[in-house]
Design a protein around this motif. Sequence first.
Motif, short mmCIF file in Angstrom:
data_model
loop_
_atom_site.label_atom_id
_atom_site.label_comp_id
_atom_site.label_asym_id
_atom_site.label_seq_id
_atom_site.Cartn_x
_atom_site.Cartn_y
_atom_site.Cartn_z
N TYR A 198 0.87 -1.22 -0.14
CA TYR A 198 -0.17 0.23 0.07
C TYR A 198 0.95 1.31 0.07
O TYR A 198 0.34 2.50 -0.06
CB TYR A 198 -0.76 -0.06 1.17
CG TYR A 198 -1.97 -1.19 1.47
CD1 TYR A 198 -2.75 -1.51 0.40
CD2 TYR A 198 -2.01 -1.76 2.63
CE1 TYR A 198 -3.47 -2.57 0.27
CE2 TYR A 198 -2.69 -2.86 2.71
CZ TYR A 198 -3.61 -3.37 1.47
OH TYR A 198 -4.29 -4.36 1.60
N PRO A 202 -1.66 4.59 -0.71
CA PRO A 202 -1.87 4.90 0.65
C PRO A 202 -3.50 4.80 0.92
O PRO A 202 -3.76 4.48 1.96
CB PRO A 202 -1.07 6.31 0.82
CG PRO A 202 -0.93 6.93 -0.46
CD PRO A 202 -0.68 5.83 -1.22
N GLU A 203 -4.34 5.52 0.03
CA GLU A 203 -5.50 5.40 0.31
C GLU A 203 -6.23 4.06 0.42
O GLU A 203 -7.20 3.83 1.32
CB GLU A 203 -6.42 6.28 -0.62
CG GLU A 203 -7.75 6.57 -0.30
CD GLU A 203 -7.88 7.20 1.19
OE1 GLU A 203 -9.01 6.94 1.89
OE2 GLU A 203 -7.24 8.19 1.43
N ARG A 206 -5.17 2.78 3.99
CA ARG A 206 -6.26 3.32 4.84
C ARG A 206 -7.41 2.54 5.00
O ARG A 206 -7.91 2.56 6.07
CB ARG A 206 -6.26 4.96 4.78
CG ARG A 206 -5.12 5.72 4.93
CD ARG A 206 -5.20 7.03 4.82
NE ARG A 206 -4.17 8.01 4.93
CZ ARG A 206 -3.42 8.49 3.76
NH1 ARG A 206 -3.81 8.09 2.57
NH2 ARG A 206 -2.25 8.83 4.01
N ARG A 207 -8.09 2.42 3.89
CA ARG A 207 -9.33 1.78 3.83
C ARG A 207 -9.16 0.35 4.37
O ARG A 207 -10.20 -0.08 5.11
CB ARG A 207 -9.94 1.67 2.33
CG ARG A 207 -10.26 3.03 1.72
CD ARG A 207 -11.25 2.95 0.68
NE ARG A 207 -10.66 2.46 -0.39
CZ ARG A 207 -10.03 3.05 -1.35
NH1 ARG A 207 -9.88 4.55 -1.64
NH2 ARG A 207 -9.28 2.27 -2.59
N VAL A 209 -7.12 -0.77 6.65
CA VAL A 209 -6.90 -0.66 8.02
C VAL A 209 -8.34 -0.32 8.77
O VAL A 209 -8.53 -0.97 9.86
CB VAL A 209 -5.95 0.31 8.49
CG1 VAL A 209 -5.88 0.58 9.85
CG2 VAL A 209 -4.54 0.01 8.04
N GLU A 210 -9.22 0.57 8.05
CA GLU A 210 -10.46 1.18 8.41
C GLU A 210 -11.53 -0.21 8.45
O GLU A 210 -12.03 -0.28 9.37
CB GLU A 210 -10.96 2.13 7.82
CG GLU A 210 -12.25 2.87 8.26
CD GLU A 210 -12.30 3.47 9.50
OE1 GLU A 210 -13.32 3.74 9.90
OE2 GLU A 210 -11.11 3.82 9.77
N LYS A 353 2.76 2.04 8.30
CA LYS A 353 1.79 1.33 9.21
C LYS A 353 1.52 1.61 10.31
O LYS A 353 0.12 1.69 10.81
CB LYS A 353 2.54 -0.08 9.11
CG LYS A 353 1.70 -1.35 9.97
CD LYS A 353 2.49 -2.60 9.85
CE LYS A 353 1.83 -3.63 10.67
NZ LYS A 353 2.72 -5.02 10.65
N LYS A 355 1.61 4.27 12.05
CA LYS A 355 0.68 5.78 11.91
C LYS A 355 -0.91 5.44 12.02
O LYS A 355 -1.56 6.12 12.65
CB LYS A 355 1.30 6.66 10.88
CG LYS A 355 0.48 8.02 10.98
CD LYS A 355 1.06 8.63 9.72
CE LYS A 355 0.52 10.47 9.79
NZ LYS A 355 0.78 11.25 8.57
N LEU A 356 -1.00 4.53 11.03
CA LEU A 356 -2.64 4.17 10.89
C LEU A 356 -3.04 3.05 12.00
O LEU A 356 -4.02 3.40 12.55
CB LEU A 356 -2.81 3.41 9.51
CG LEU A 356 -2.48 4.29 8.45
CD1 LEU A 356 -2.68 3.69 7.04
CD2 LEU A 356 -3.63 5.52 8.27
N ARG A 359 -3.75 4.52 15.81
CA ARG A 359 -5.04 5.32 15.79
C ARG A 359 -6.08 4.14 15.87
O ARG A 359 -7.11 4.19 16.66
CB ARG A 359 -5.17 6.23 14.71
CG ARG A 359 -6.56 6.88 15.07
CD ARG A 359 -6.95 7.91 13.79
NE ARG A 359 -8.10 8.77 13.60
CZ ARG A 359 -8.46 9.57 12.83
NH1 ARG A 359 -7.75 9.85 11.85
NH2 ARG A 359 -9.81 10.08 12.92
#
Length: 367
Positions: A198, A202-203, A206-207, A209-210, A353, A355-356, A359
């Motif tokens: 990723y 990156p987007e 992010r999806r 991980v979300e 990794k 950083k996401l 959170r």
Amino acid sequence: MRETTISRRRFMKTTALATAAAFQPLFWIPRSASAAQELRVWTYNNFITKEFRQSFESETGIRIRVKLIDDQGKELNLLVAEKPNFTADVVTVAGHRFPQFINQGTIEPLDESKIKSWETINPVYREADWMIRDGKRWGVPILMGSEGMAYNEEKMGKVDTWDVMFDERYKGKIAYQVQDFLSIAMQYLGYDGTMVSYLKRPEVGRRAVEATKNFLIKHKHLVRAFYDSGAQVQQMFINEDIWVAQCWSGPAARLIMDGFPIRYTIPREGGFGFVYTFSVVKGARNRENAYKFLNAIMSDPRQGTYLTKATGFVSTFVGAEKGLTELERKASSLSQEELERITFFSPVAVEFKYKLFDRAVEEIKAA
């Protein structure tokens, strides 16, 4: 059902004594009257055995002051908060976390002129790509572990899938370490738990991980506890508070060695591998003592044997397995099929990794 007769007291006693039998000093370093007589080490439980510590202190006159850690992220945050006046000389770093510790200016490359010999360390580890950055090594690899599943075989039979972690039948009998399990859950759902793929998307990462975060929140009601340390998950298994957990290989192996009905496996959907190292803190106040410590650790393959006995992790030392009993070798080994399911954590995407992940972990805990 076989009765479990090993108590918590016996478990703790056997763990503490695991390396005591036939232990003899393996090294000799002359004392220096002018040297600072202490070494401050941040590490995990049993990564410095009682016997090694006693021998090292007796032979060198250097007192080892240990601060126990249970999480790489917490350790890094503490170091950053202390910079540049670190209260540690040697820290324990997982190889895939090197970029974070290096970029934050918390560790320094090894001065290899002070290392007497690398011959006790298996070249698979000492020559690994992740060990070397800018042509320099950043730590001494000591133990290799994996991240898989531990389960009570008497309660569950044979298990080889992560499905059980999300199964209503085991509600209240499940545990995991949130940050580590997030990577596994991503793999389970078909995403890239290393996050490497990723980096240029990156987007998409992010999806992923979300989506994984939301999946874990959806199944949070099944979880008995989120744990932080190996000792915590071991105690839950001993008390039969839990039957199954995402777990590091070391704590699981210790339970197996002590006779508990625990099995450890890398499920068919996969798991992860990692290597722990001892690294020197940048500008360490007791740098000379740090190198005496590293040379003492690497002085004899039996040091690796004792570390495996104490922690359950696989030693990086050549020939360390020769000193293990059949049960100890069995407890700390995996089948070829299981080994092929392991993906080693990569240092390439570590900043992106975590950083996401950091959170997402807080949001899972708070949900």
